[in-house]
Design a protein around this motif. Structure first.
Motif, short mmCIF file in Angstrom:
data_model
loop_
_atom_site.label_atom_id
_atom_site.label_comp_id
_atom_site.label_asym_id
_atom_site.label_seq_id
_atom_site.Cartn_x
_atom_site.Cartn_y
_atom_site.Cartn_z
N PRO A 110 20.95 -10.93 -13.09
CA PRO A 110 20.88 -9.60 -12.45
C PRO A 110 20.54 -8.52 -13.49
CG PRO A 110 22.80 -10.80 -11.68
CD PRO A 110 22.23 -11.60 -12.81
N ARG A 111 19.76 -7.55 -13.03
CA ARG A 111 19.32 -6.46 -13.90
C ARG A 111 19.84 -5.12 -13.39
NH1 ARG A 111 18.10 -10.37 -16.72
NH2 ARG A 111 16.28 -10.48 -18.05
N GLU A 112 19.95 -4.18 -14.33
CA GLU A 112 20.30 -2.80 -14.00
C GLU A 112 19.22 -1.91 -14.59
OE1 GLU A 112 24.30 -0.38 -14.51
OE2 GLU A 112 23.30 -0.66 -16.45
N PHE A 113 18.82 -0.89 -13.82
CA PHE A 113 17.83 0.08 -14.27
C PHE A 113 18.37 1.48 -14.03
CE2 PHE A 113 15.53 -3.69 -13.08
CZ PHE A 113 14.53 -3.82 -14.03
N VAL A 114 18.05 2.41 -14.91
CA VAL A 114 18.32 3.83 -14.68
C VAL A 114 16.97 4.52 -14.78
CG1 VAL A 114 19.48 5.92 -15.46
CG2 VAL A 114 20.66 3.71 -15.60
N ASP A 115 16.52 5.09 -13.65
CA ASP A 115 15.19 5.67 -13.57
C ASP A 115 15.23 7.13 -13.14
OD1 ASP A 115 14.25 3.13 -14.09
OD2 ASP A 115 13.26 2.86 -12.15
N PHE A 116 14.34 7.91 -13.71
CA PHE A 116 14.01 9.23 -13.20
C PHE A 116 12.99 9.00 -12.10
CE2 PHE A 116 10.98 12.74 -13.14
CZ PHE A 116 11.83 13.81 -12.88
N SER A 117 13.19 9.57 -10.93
CA SER A 117 12.29 9.36 -9.79
C SER A 117 11.83 10.71 -9.24
CB SER A 117 13.03 8.58 -8.70
OG SER A 117 12.21 8.43 -7.56
N TYR A 118 10.55 10.78 -8.90
CA TYR A 118 9.98 12.01 -8.35
C TYR A 118 9.01 11.63 -7.24
CZ TYR A 118 7.76 16.57 -8.06
OH TYR A 118 7.29 17.78 -7.61
N THR A 119 9.09 12.33 -6.12
CA THR A 119 8.19 12.11 -4.99
C THR A 119 7.46 13.41 -4.68
OG1 THR A 119 9.69 10.45 -4.08
CG2 THR A 119 8.04 11.35 -2.58
N THR A 120 6.14 13.32 -4.50
CA THR A 120 5.34 14.51 -4.25
C THR A 120 4.13 14.18 -3.38
OG1 THR A 120 4.27 16.40 -5.34
CG2 THR A 120 3.91 14.24 -6.33
N SER A 121 3.49 15.21 -2.85
CA SER A 121 2.25 15.03 -2.10
C SER A 121 1.16 14.57 -3.05
CB SER A 121 1.82 16.33 -1.45
OG SER A 121 2.79 16.75 -0.53
N TYR A 122 0.27 13.72 -2.55
CA TYR A 122 -0.86 13.23 -3.33
C TYR A 122 -2.04 13.10 -2.39
CZ TYR A 122 -3.91 10.05 -5.84
OH TYR A 122 -5.01 9.47 -6.43
N GLU A 123 -3.08 13.89 -2.60
CA GLU A 123 -4.23 13.94 -1.70
C GLU A 123 -3.72 14.05 -0.27
OE1 GLU A 123 -7.00 10.82 -2.67
OE2 GLU A 123 -7.39 11.66 -4.66
N ASP A 124 -4.07 13.12 0.61
CA ASP A 124 -3.61 13.17 2.00
C ASP A 124 -2.30 12.42 2.21
OD1 ASP A 124 -5.83 14.64 2.77
OD2 ASP A 124 -7.01 12.85 3.25
N GLY A 125 -1.76 11.85 1.14
CA GLY A 125 -0.58 11.01 1.27
C GLY A 125 0.54 11.45 0.36
N LEU A 126 1.28 10.46 -0.14
CA LEU A 126 2.44 10.73 -0.97
C LEU A 126 2.45 9.80 -2.18
CD1 LEU A 126 5.09 10.97 1.87
CD2 LEU A 126 4.40 12.85 0.38
N LEU A 127 3.08 10.27 -3.23
CA LEU A 127 3.27 9.50 -4.45
C LEU A 127 4.75 9.54 -4.79
CD1 LEU A 127 2.61 8.27 -7.30
CD2 LEU A 127 2.11 10.61 -8.04
N THR A 128 5.35 8.39 -5.01
CA THR A 128 6.70 8.34 -5.55
C THR A 128 6.61 7.59 -6.87
OG1 THR A 128 9.02 7.83 -5.10
CG2 THR A 128 7.41 6.29 -4.19
#
Length: 155
Positions: free
Chosen positions: A61-79
């Protein structure tokens, strides 16, 4: 790794299931826990999550600590996200590291009720693992990711 597939759903719904939040643990069979450590604004946070062992626990098993950001991208979305050196690793886990990675989700021009979901994953599982085991685990994990997501979106 790059993963790409067409999903029968609008971009907002797909990204709501992928980004950190209440939906992810309900459908993603690899994730075993997720905690939002800090929230900076609605679409920006630091999260800690754990994954199950893989390949009969050859990959622990693994553990991760991530900074996450979600934003608009062209006609869609980017996370997107990147791992941080943040806090102590929990017992019984290996701390993995994600280099810059992300999921782009855009509507198909000819069929707006379908979206093209493309993921770029640059992960270091860390630990003493043969690359062939990592490649095998990642290919099955990404295939299961799309399958699990499609099932979750139909419910």
């Amino acid at each position: 790794y790059k993963a790409q597939g067409v999903v029968e759903e609008v971009t907002n719904s797909i990204v709501d299931h992928i980004r950190p939040g209440p939906y992810r643990l309900d459908w993603d069979s690899l994730m075993t826990s997720m905690d939002i450590m800090e929230t900076f604004e609605e679409n920006c946070c630091v999260m800690r999550y754990t994954t199950a062992g893989q390949l009969w626990n050859i990959i622990a098993p693994r553990e991760f600590v991530d900074f996450s950001y979600t934003t608009s991208y062209e006609d869609g979305l980017l996370t997107c996200g990147i791992s941080l050196d943040y806090g102590e690793t929990r017992p019984n886990f290996v701390r993995g590291f994600n280099h810059p990675c992300g999921w782009f989700c855009v509507p198909l021009k000819d069929s707006p009720s379908h979206s093209l979901l493309t993921g770029y994953i640059q992960t270091e599982l860390r630990g003493m693992l043969p690359q062939s085991a990592v490649d095998t685990a990642m290919s099955s994990t990404l295939a299961n990711f799309y399958s699990d997501l499609k099932k979750a979106l139909k419910t």
